[in-house]
Write a protein that holds these residues in place. Structure first.
Motif, short mmCIF file in Angstrom:
data_model
loop_
_atom_site.label_atom_id
_atom_site.label_comp_id
_atom_site.label_asym_id
_atom_site.label_seq_id
_atom_site.Cartn_x
_atom_site.Cartn_y
_atom_site.Cartn_z
N GLY A 268 -3.67 -5.35 2.84
CA GLY A 268 -4.97 -5.65 3.46
C GLY A 268 -5.47 -4.28 3.18
N PRO A 269 -7.07 -4.62 4.30
CA PRO A 269 -7.84 -3.58 3.67
C PRO A 269 -7.99 -2.29 4.65
N GLY A 270 -6.38 -2.34 4.96
CA GLY A 270 -6.47 -1.06 5.86
C GLY A 270 -6.21 -0.85 7.56
N ASP A 271 -5.88 -1.62 7.71
CA ASP A 271 -5.84 -1.92 9.56
C ASP A 271 -4.44 -2.71 9.22
N PRO A 272 -3.51 -1.58 9.92
CA PRO A 272 -2.09 -2.17 10.53
C PRO A 272 -2.36 -3.41 10.82
N GLY A 273 -3.58 -3.72 11.49
CA GLY A 273 -3.06 -5.50 12.68
C GLY A 273 -3.21 -6.86 11.81
N LEU A 274 -3.94 -6.16 10.60
CA LEU A 274 -4.30 -7.09 9.59
C LEU A 274 -3.06 -7.54 8.63
N LEU A 275 -2.04 -7.00 9.04
CA LEU A 275 -0.59 -6.78 7.67
C LEU A 275 -0.13 -7.91 8.35
N THR A 276 0.35 -8.49 6.96
CA THR A 276 0.64 -9.99 7.78
C THR A 276 2.04 -9.65 8.38
N VAL A 277 2.79 -10.62 9.20
CA VAL A 277 3.91 -10.92 10.11
C VAL A 277 5.53 -10.56 8.77
N ARG A 278 5.63 -11.56 7.70
CA ARG A 278 6.60 -11.49 6.55
C ARG A 278 6.26 -10.03 6.23
N GLY A 279 4.87 -9.00 5.78
CA GLY A 279 4.97 -8.51 4.88
C GLY A 279 5.22 -7.17 6.06
N LEU A 280 5.17 -7.08 7.19
CA LEU A 280 6.23 -6.06 8.28
C LEU A 280 7.03 -6.20 8.32
N ARG A 281 8.42 -7.82 8.08
CA ARG A 281 9.37 -7.86 8.13
C ARG A 281 9.59 -6.72 6.95
N ALA A 282 9.29 -7.34 5.70
CA ALA A 282 9.77 -6.56 4.37
C ALA A 282 9.83 -4.93 4.55
N LEU A 283 8.50 -4.31 5.06
CA LEU A 283 9.20 -2.88 5.64
C LEU A 283 9.57 -2.06 6.43
N GLU A 284 10.06 -3.49 7.54
CA GLU A 284 10.83 -2.71 8.26
C GLU A 284 12.64 -2.28 7.45
N ARG A 285 12.63 -3.65 6.80
CA ARG A 285 13.80 -3.75 6.01
C ARG A 285 13.81 -2.91 4.58
N ALA A 286 12.99 -2.21 3.84
CA ALA A 286 13.01 -1.86 2.66
C ALA A 286 13.83 0.20 2.71
N ASP A 287 14.13 0.23 2.05
CA ASP A 287 14.98 1.42 2.18
C ASP A 287 14.00 2.41 1.58
N VAL A 288 13.32 1.57 0.66
CA VAL A 288 12.09 2.32 0.26
C VAL A 288 10.84 1.91 0.26
N ILE A 289 9.47 2.39 0.27
CA ILE A 289 8.06 2.13 0.19
C ILE A 289 7.44 2.90 -0.88
N VAL A 290 6.88 1.98 -2.39
CA VAL A 290 6.67 2.70 -2.93
C VAL A 290 4.74 2.08 -3.05
N ALA A 291 3.93 3.07 -2.54
CA ALA A 291 2.52 2.60 -2.07
C ALA A 291 0.84 3.71 -2.39
N ASP A 292 0.43 2.42 -2.54
CA ASP A 292 -0.84 2.95 -2.57
C ASP A 292 -1.60 3.36 -1.89
N ARG A 293 -3.03 4.20 -2.41
CA ARG A 293 -3.76 5.13 -1.91
C ARG A 293 -4.84 4.66 -1.02
N LEU A 294 -5.36 3.31 -1.02
CA LEU A 294 -6.24 2.50 -0.77
C LEU A 294 -5.36 1.58 0.24
#
Length: 262
Positions: free
Chosen positions: A16-42
């Motif tokens: 999303g645009p950078g506000d964690p409140g606009l991250l989808t629930v499905r996206g949050l669940r993926a982050l919670e189970r991840a071993d590695v996060i490959v992240a962009d800047r923006l």
């Protein structure tokens, strides 16, 4: 952590645009189970920082591959190959991308690379800045009697063939560097008086909105030292923003009155 004896997988997540409140629930669940996060800047980095500030603890290692204007420390091909390499090590990999991975995010390239390598891959859409950032300035991209359609473009592409007039909203992403050219080309079909708004650093600490017209916006933006990340909105819908200057609304009134006439 991921077990090398088990197949890993990649999940492309729109931050999303950078506000964690606009991250989808499905996206949050993926982050919670991840071993590695490959992240962009923006967007992506801001979401991770925001989640941490809210007390959300993620166990994943974070690899920063963020790009800056004119500076790409990790080329796209290497990013795609990194996802494959990590997944083949049995890891649960999240590729966290700003906005939506399929809206100028090169997500399709990363998806194709994983599929060609035989790595399981899933897409979790995100809220694109093309819609969400204008919204925080009170600018809808469509509105009854003002605009029934909109076009989203990268500022790096040619815009000579954008359809419609000022009742067809145009949204430019990454468009500050080419703003003068874009404004000149669009003024041919929309007129120099067509309203324009630039929303900088949407949802960030330096968020601000700069208003003008196609005839003035390049000069106004230069005077205001407007910088990316920014979203440029062009069309009569700009006048619906609560912060639109009265003189801009008044100047657009003849066009608006024609639309409202029975």
């Amino acid at each position: 952590m991921g077990d090398a004896a088990l197949p890993g997988r990649v999940t492309l997540v729109g931050a999303g645009p950078g506000d964690p409140g606009l991250l989808t629930v499905r996206g949050l669940r993926a982050l919670e189970r991840a071993d590695v996060i490959v992240a962009d800047r923006l967007g992506a980095r801001a979401v991770l920082d925001g989640l941490a500030a809210d007390g959300v603890l993620l166990r994943a290692d974070v690899i920063d591959v963020g790009k800056q204007p004119g500076r790409h420390p990790v080329p796209q091909e290497q990013i795609s190959q990194l996802l494959v390499t990590l997944a083949r090590q049995g890891k649960e990999v999240v590729r966290l991308k700003g906005g939506d991975p399929f809206i100028f995010g090169r997500g399709s390239e990363e998806l194709e690379c994983c599929r060609e390598a035989g790595v399981p891959v899933e897409l979790v859409p995100g809220i694109t800045s093309a819609i969400s950032v204008p919204a925080i300035a009170g600018i809808p991209l469509t509105a009854r009697d003002l605009a029934a359609a909109f076009t989203v473009l990268s500022g790096h592409v040619l815009i000579e063939d954008v359809p419609g007039g000022r009742d067809h909203t145009v949204v430019l992403l990454m468009g500050v560097g080419t703003l003068a050219h874009s404004a000149h080309m669009l003024s041919r079909s929309r007129g120099a008086g067509c309203p324009v708004a630039i929303v900088e650093d949407g949802y960030g600490p330096d968020q601000r909105v700069t208003f003008g017209t196609l005839g003035t916006i390049a000069h106004v933006a230069a005077q205001a030292r407007v910088r990316n990340p920014a979203v440029v909105v062009i069309g009569d819908v700009v006048t619906l923003s609560p912060s639109a200057p009265p003189e801009l609304v008044d100047a657009a009134r003849p066009s608006l009155d024609r639309k409202e006439a029975p």
